[in-house]
Scaffold this motif. Sequence first.
Motif, PDB file in Angstrom:
ATOM      1  N   ARG A  19       0.825  -1.203   0.000  1.00 46.11           N
ATOM      2  CA  ARG A  19       0.000   0.000   0.000  1.00 46.11           C
ATOM      3  C   ARG A  19       0.863   1.258   0.000  1.00 46.11           C
ATOM      4  NH1 ARG A  19      -1.913  -3.571   3.336  1.00 46.11           N
ATOM      5  NH2 ARG A  19      -0.848  -2.728   5.140  1.00 46.11           N
ATOM      6  N   GLN A  20       0.324   2.276  -0.654  1.00 46.63           N
ATOM      7  CA  GLN A  20       0.914   3.610  -0.584  1.00 46.63           C
ATOM      8  C   GLN A  20      -0.248   4.584  -0.628  1.00 46.63           C
ATOM      9  OE1 GLN A  20       2.955   5.466  -3.939  1.00 46.63           O
ATOM     10  NE2 GLN A  20       4.645   5.964  -2.529  1.00 46.63           N
ATOM     11  N   ASN A  21      -0.395   5.337   0.459  1.00 46.61           N
ATOM     12  CA  ASN A  21      -1.511   6.284   0.597  1.00 46.61           C
ATOM     13  C   ASN A  21      -2.827   5.568   0.351  1.00 46.61           C
ATOM     14  OD1 ASN A  21       0.374   8.335   1.137  1.00 46.61           O
ATOM     15  ND2 ASN A  21       0.646   8.692  -1.055  1.00 46.61           N
ATOM     16  N   ASP A  22      -3.601   5.967  -0.647  1.00 44.16           N
ATOM     17  CA  ASP A  22      -4.905   5.350  -0.907  1.00 44.16           C
ATOM     18  C   ASP A  22      -4.837   4.251  -1.964  1.00 44.16           C
ATOM     19  OD1 ASP A  22      -4.348   7.108  -2.953  1.00 44.16           O
ATOM     20  OD2 ASP A  22      -6.410   7.815  -3.172  1.00 44.16           O
ATOM     21  N   LYS A  23      -3.632   3.906  -2.439  1.00 41.94           N
ATOM     22  CA  LYS A  23      -3.472   2.852  -3.446  1.00 41.94           C
ATOM     23  C   LYS A  23      -3.094   1.536  -2.771  1.00 41.94           C
ATOM     24  CE  LYS A  23      -1.830   6.024  -6.989  1.00 41.94           C
ATOM     25  NZ  LYS A  23      -0.681   6.368  -7.829  1.00 41.94           N
ATOM     26  N   GLY A  48       4.588   5.701  -7.003  1.00 39.35           N
ATOM     27  CA  GLY A  48       4.191   7.081  -6.733  1.00 39.35           C
ATOM     28  C   GLY A  48       5.384   8.002  -6.645  1.00 39.35           C
ATOM     29  N   ASN A  49       5.113   9.230  -6.256  1.00 40.90           N
ATOM     30  CA  ASN A  49       6.181  10.216  -6.105  1.00 40.90           C
ATOM     31  C   ASN A  49       7.087   9.874  -4.929  1.00 40.90           C
ATOM     32  OD1 ASN A  49       5.159  11.635  -8.264  1.00 40.90           O
ATOM     33  ND2 ASN A  49       3.937  13.002  -6.986  1.00 40.90           N
ATOM     34  N   ALA A  50       6.511   9.316  -3.867  1.00 41.08           N
ATOM     35  CA  ALA A  50       7.306   8.941  -2.698  1.00 41.08           C
ATOM     36  C   ALA A  50       7.758   7.493  -2.844  1.00 41.08           C
ATOM     37  CB  ALA A  50       6.466   9.100  -1.432  1.00 41.08           C
ATOM     38  N   ASP A  51       8.774   7.134  -2.091  1.00 36.84           N
ATOM     39  CA  ASP A  51       9.256   5.756  -2.164  1.00 36.84           C
ATOM     40  C   ASP A  51       8.883   4.953  -0.922  1.00 36.84           C
ATOM     41  OD1 ASP A  51      10.943   7.017  -0.410  1.00 36.84           O
ATOM     42  OD2 ASP A  51      12.791   6.363  -1.364  1.00 36.84           O
ATOM     43  N   ASP A  52       7.942   5.470  -0.112  1.00 31.53           N
ATOM     44  CA  ASP A  52       7.518   4.797   1.113  1.00 31.53           C
ATOM     45  C   ASP A  52       6.270   3.958   0.870  1.00 31.53           C
ATOM     46  OD1 ASP A  52       9.534   6.078   2.581  1.00 31.53           O
ATOM     47  OD2 ASP A  52       8.269   7.828   2.880  1.00 31.53           O
ATOM     48  N   TYR A  53       6.317   2.686   1.315  1.00 35.41           N
ATOM     49  CA  TYR A  53       5.216   1.752   1.125  1.00 35.41           C
ATOM     50  C   TYR A  53       5.009   0.945   2.397  1.00 35.41           C
ATOM     51  CZ  TYR A  53       5.787   2.784  -3.814  1.00 35.41           C
ATOM     52  OH  TYR A  53       5.868   3.441  -5.015  1.00 35.41           O
ATOM     53  N   ASP A  54       3.819   0.374   2.525  1.00 39.31           N
ATOM     54  CA  ASP A  54       3.500  -0.548   3.607  1.00 39.31           C
ATOM     55  C   ASP A  54       3.272  -1.923   2.999  1.00 39.31           C
ATOM     56  OD1 ASP A  54       3.392   1.520   5.587  1.00 39.31           O
ATOM     57  OD2 ASP A  54       1.396   2.033   4.860  1.00 39.31           O
ATOM     58  N   LEU A  70       8.326   0.029   4.086  1.00 42.57           N
ATOM     59  CA  LEU A  70       9.409  -0.223   3.148  1.00 42.57           C
ATOM     60  C   LEU A  70       9.775   1.012   2.350  1.00 42.57           C
ATOM     61  CD1 LEU A  70       7.987  -3.519   1.579  1.00 42.57           C
ATOM     62  CD2 LEU A  70       9.628  -3.346   3.449  1.00 42.57           C
ATOM     63  N   LYS A  71      10.992   1.018   1.871  1.00 44.48           N
ATOM     64  CA  LYS A  71      11.452   2.027   0.908  1.00 44.48           C
ATOM     65  C   LYS A  71      11.770   1.293  -0.387  1.00 44.48           C
ATOM     66  CE  LYS A  71      12.826   5.807   3.636  1.00 44.48           C
ATOM     67  NZ  LYS A  71      11.702   6.663   3.477  1.00 44.48           N
ATOM     68  N   LEU A  72      11.229   1.810  -1.488  1.00 46.87           N
ATOM     69  CA  LEU A  72      11.486   1.216  -2.792  1.00 46.87           C
ATOM     70  C   LEU A  72      12.919   1.529  -3.201  1.00 46.87           C
ATOM     71  CD1 LEU A  72      10.339  -0.285  -5.257  1.00 46.87           C
ATOM     72  CD2 LEU A  72       9.642   1.937  -6.171  1.00 46.87           C
ATOM     73  N   ILE A  73      13.666   0.479  -3.501  1.00 50.02           N
ATOM     74  CA  ILE A  73      15.072   0.615  -3.878  1.00 50.02           C
ATOM     75  C   ILE A  73      15.242   0.504  -5.386  1.00 50.02           C
ATOM     76  CG2 ILE A  73      17.392  -0.372  -3.604  1.00 50.02           C
ATOM     77  CD1 ILE A  73      16.231   0.923  -1.080  1.00 50.02           C
ATOM     78  N   GLN A  74      14.522  -0.456  -5.988  1.00 47.74           N
ATOM     79  CA  GLN A  74      14.674  -0.704  -7.421  1.00 47.74           C
ATOM     80  C   GLN A  74      13.400  -1.361  -7.939  1.00 47.74           C
ATOM     81  OE1 GLN A  74      17.600  -3.702  -8.373  1.00 47.74           O
ATOM     82  NE2 GLN A  74      18.088  -2.736 -10.316  1.00 47.74           N
ATOM     83  N   GLU A  75      13.026  -1.007  -9.159  1.00 45.90           N
ATOM     84  CA  GLU A  75      11.858  -1.645  -9.759  1.00 45.90           C
ATOM     85  C   GLU A  75      12.152  -2.033 -11.197  1.00 45.90           C
ATOM     86  OE1 GLU A  75       8.381   0.961 -10.712  1.00 45.90           O
ATOM     87  OE2 GLU A  75       9.570   2.465  -9.657  1.00 45.90           O
ATOM     88  N   SER A  76      11.497  -3.109 -11.635  1.00 49.14           N
ATOM     89  CA  SER A  76      11.588  -3.562 -13.015  1.00 49.14           C
ATOM     90  C   SER A  76      10.219  -4.099 -13.404  1.00 49.14           C
ATOM     91  CB  SER A  76      12.660  -4.652 -13.160  1.00 49.14           C
ATOM     92  OG  SER A  76      12.203  -5.864 -12.567  1.00 49.14           O
ATOM     93  N   ASP A  77      10.110  -4.615 -14.600  1.00 47.59           N
ATOM     94  CA  ASP A  77       8.834  -5.176 -15.037  1.00 47.59           C
ATOM     95  C   ASP A  77       8.438  -6.393 -14.207  1.00 47.59           C
ATOM     96  OD1 ASP A  77       8.606  -3.263 -16.989  1.00 47.59           O
ATOM     97  OD2 ASP A  77       9.436  -4.531 -18.586  1.00 47.59           O
ATOM     98  N   GLU A  78       9.426  -7.106 -13.672  1.00 46.34           N
ATOM     99  CA  GLU A  78       9.146  -8.345 -12.947  1.00 46.34           C
ATOM    100  C   GLU A  78       9.255  -8.236 -11.434  1.00 46.34           C
ATOM    101  OE1 GLU A  78      11.001 -11.923 -14.496  1.00 46.34           O
ATOM    102  OE2 GLU A  78      11.572 -10.781 -16.282  1.00 46.34           O
ATOM    103  N   TYR A  79      10.173  -7.387 -10.933  1.00 42.88           N
ATOM    104  CA  TYR A  79      10.484  -7.370  -9.515  1.00 42.88           C
ATOM    105  C   TYR A  79      10.488  -5.969  -8.926  1.00 42.88           C
ATOM    106  CZ  TYR A  79      12.436 -11.861 -10.921  1.00 42.88           C
ATOM    107  OH  TYR A  79      12.607 -13.102 -11.447  1.00 42.88           O
TER     108      TYR A  79
END
Length: 123
Positions: A19-23, A48-54, A70-79
């Motif tokens: 989750r991030q905010n209302d998403k 999102g604009n922020a990298d903070d997630y639950d 959590l803090k998003l470190i890296q994203e790809s199509d799969e991971y």
Amino acid sequence: MAERRKFSRVVYRTPATIRQNDKSWETKVLDLSLKGALLATPAGWESGNADDYDLSFRLHDSDIELDMDLKLIQESDEYLRFQIDHIDIDSASHLKRLVELNVGNDDLLHREIAQLTDLKDTV
């Protein structure tokens, strides 16, 4: 390439919600460590604009739910690679036990916990 990872990762596949905010997205945990998590990129993913997630997920065959920030470190199509930013004491205890059961090496686990404690002292 030399291995830079300081924390043992254990394969642990389970459904999860991020989750991030209302998403909110349904995803799967792929592996875990005392410091981070690797998740499958969910359908409809939009960072999102922020990298903070639950993140929340249940342990297999249990009512025990782990929750972490959590803090998003890296994203790809799969991971999606995340670093644990905050985890409550109950979730941390369950995560430690999960890693302990899967690593199978008490000395390694205690060394990683010590490194985790050292990292917290420097922040």
